[in-house]
Design a protein around this motif. Structure first.
Motif, PDB file in Angstrom:
ATOM      1  N   VAL A   9       0.717  -1.188   0.061  1.00 34.77           N
ATOM      2  CA  VAL A   9      -0.241  -0.122  -0.054  1.00 34.77           C
ATOM      3  C   VAL A   9       0.853   1.191  -0.124  1.00 34.77           C
ATOM      4  O   VAL A   9       0.310   2.410  -0.210  1.00 34.77           O
ATOM      5  N   LYS A  10       2.341   1.319   0.362  1.00 38.52           N
ATOM      6  CA  LYS A  10       3.161   2.267   0.095  1.00 38.52           C
ATOM      7  C   LYS A  10       4.170   1.993  -0.723  1.00 38.52           C
ATOM      8  O   LYS A  10       4.402   0.875  -0.791  1.00 38.52           O
ATOM      9  N   SER A  11       4.771   2.923  -1.293  1.00 39.26           N
ATOM     10  CA  SER A  11       5.915   2.801  -2.210  1.00 39.26           C
ATOM     11  C   SER A  11       6.972   2.512  -1.472  1.00 39.26           C
ATOM     12  O   SER A  11       7.433   2.815  -0.347  1.00 39.26           O
ATOM     13  N   VAL A  12       8.021   1.804  -2.191  1.00 40.55           N
ATOM     14  CA  VAL A  12       9.215   1.422  -1.739  1.00 40.55           C
ATOM     15  C   VAL A  12      10.636   2.463  -2.051  1.00 40.55           C
ATOM     16  O   VAL A  12      11.529   2.175  -2.016  1.00 40.55           O
ATOM     17  N   ILE A  13      10.068   3.473  -2.895  1.00 38.57           N
ATOM     18  CA  ILE A  13      10.916   4.354  -3.248  1.00 38.57           C
ATOM     19  C   ILE A  13      11.515   5.283  -2.056  1.00 38.57           C
ATOM     20  O   ILE A  13      10.677   5.555  -1.243  1.00 38.57           O
ATOM     21  N   GLN A  42       8.634 -17.272   9.620  1.00 37.72           N
ATOM     22  CA  GLN A  42       9.526 -16.760   8.746  1.00 37.72           C
ATOM     23  C   GLN A  42       8.846 -15.689   8.002  1.00 37.72           C
ATOM     24  O   GLN A  42       9.130 -14.514   7.743  1.00 37.72           O
ATOM     25  N   ILE A  43       7.499 -15.815   7.278  1.00 41.01           N
ATOM     26  CA  ILE A  43       6.980 -14.762   6.613  1.00 41.01           C
ATOM     27  C   ILE A  43       6.250 -13.812   7.488  1.00 41.01           C
ATOM     28  O   ILE A  43       6.159 -12.640   7.366  1.00 41.01           O
ATOM     29  N   ALA A  44       5.867 -14.113   8.886  1.00 39.01           N
ATOM     30  CA  ALA A  44       5.664 -13.091   9.940  1.00 39.01           C
ATOM     31  C   ALA A  44       6.650 -12.155  10.226  1.00 39.01           C
ATOM     32  O   ALA A  44       6.379 -10.936  10.353  1.00 39.01           O
ATOM     33  N   GLY A  45       7.908 -12.751  10.283  1.00 41.85           N
ATOM     34  CA  GLY A  45       9.141 -11.615  10.595  1.00 41.85           C
ATOM     35  C   GLY A  45       9.112 -10.940   9.424  1.00 41.85           C
ATOM     36  O   GLY A  45       9.652  -9.680   9.686  1.00 41.85           O
ATOM     37  N   MET A  46       9.166 -11.247   8.054  1.00 37.63           N
ATOM     38  CA  MET A  46       9.300 -10.436   6.920  1.00 37.63           C
ATOM     39  C   MET A  46       8.125  -9.220   7.004  1.00 37.63           C
ATOM     40  O   MET A  46       8.495  -8.120   6.583  1.00 37.63           O
ATOM     41  N   VAL A  47       6.995  -9.717   7.237  1.00 39.84           N
ATOM     42  CA  VAL A  47       5.895  -8.657   7.326  1.00 39.84           C
ATOM     43  C   VAL A  47       6.057  -7.564   8.363  1.00 39.84           C
ATOM     44  O   VAL A  47       6.018  -6.481   8.029  1.00 39.84           O
ATOM     45  N   ALA A  48       6.704  -7.963   9.307  1.00 39.73           N
ATOM     46  CA  ALA A  48       6.782  -7.376  10.682  1.00 39.73           C
ATOM     47  C   ALA A  48       7.959  -6.422  10.260  1.00 39.73           C
ATOM     48  O   ALA A  48       7.765  -4.950  10.722  1.00 39.73           O
ATOM     49  N   ALA A  49       8.727  -6.668   9.425  1.00 37.85           N
ATOM     50  CA  ALA A  49      10.051  -5.675   9.040  1.00 37.85           C
ATOM     51  C   ALA A  49       9.452  -4.603   8.209  1.00 37.85           C
ATOM     52  O   ALA A  49      10.325  -3.767   7.946  1.00 37.85           O
ATOM     53  N   VAL A  50       8.519  -4.826   7.344  1.00 37.45           N
ATOM     54  CA  VAL A  50       7.887  -3.977   6.391  1.00 37.45           C
ATOM     55  C   VAL A  50       6.510  -3.598   6.665  1.00 37.45           C
ATOM     56  O   VAL A  50       5.609  -3.270   5.619  1.00 37.45           O
ATOM     57  N   HIS A  52       4.895  -1.296   7.671  1.00 33.30           N
ATOM     58  CA  HIS A  52       4.671   0.144   7.376  1.00 33.30           C
ATOM     59  C   HIS A  52       4.288   0.355   5.972  1.00 33.30           C
ATOM     60  O   HIS A  52       3.619   1.581   5.504  1.00 33.30           O
ATOM     61  N   LEU A  53       4.792  -0.590   5.306  1.00 33.88           N
ATOM     62  CA  LEU A  53       4.346  -0.517   3.671  1.00 33.88           C
ATOM     63  C   LEU A  53       3.378  -1.399   3.302  1.00 33.88           C
ATOM     64  O   LEU A  53       2.817  -1.369   2.063  1.00 33.88           O
ATOM     65  N   VAL A  54       2.862  -2.543   4.222  1.00 39.28           N
ATOM     66  CA  VAL A  54       2.025  -3.289   3.736  1.00 39.28           C
ATOM     67  C   VAL A  54       0.622  -3.430   4.526  1.00 39.28           C
ATOM     68  O   VAL A  54       0.574  -2.861   5.373  1.00 39.28           O
ATOM     69  N   GLU A  55      -0.490  -4.042   3.984  1.00 37.05           N
ATOM     70  CA  GLU A  55      -1.693  -4.257   4.586  1.00 37.05           C
ATOM     71  C   GLU A  55      -1.745  -5.717   4.585  1.00 37.05           C
ATOM     72  O   GLU A  55      -1.778  -6.351   3.676  1.00 37.05           O
TER      73      GLU A  55
END
Length: 59
Positions: A9-13, A42-50, A52-55
């Motif tokens: 939902v948010k850009s990675v720029i 593993q996926i939960a950790g990746m989602v937690a790291a980003v 602020h960018l995902v829903e």
């Protein structure tokens, strides 16, 4: 395991390279892209790291 739907939902720029690689590893590309993954630690950790960018929604 349960399935989760991840939407970019948010850009990675102007984000750190590590966050850009995490988004790509989750299978997301353009803004608004959606992917479904198993809710593993593993996926939960990746989602937690980003988080602020995902829903995330549980299926």
């Amino acid at each position: 395991m349960t399935q989760i739907k991840i939407k970019l939902v948010k850009s990675v720029i102007d984000r750190p390279e590590r966050q850009k690689r995490t988004i790509k590893a989750l299978g997301l590309g353009k803004l608004g892209s959606v992917t479904e993954k198993e809710n593993t630690p593993q996926i939960a950790g990746m989602v937690a790291a980003v988080q602020h960018l995902v829903e995330v929604t549980e299926l």
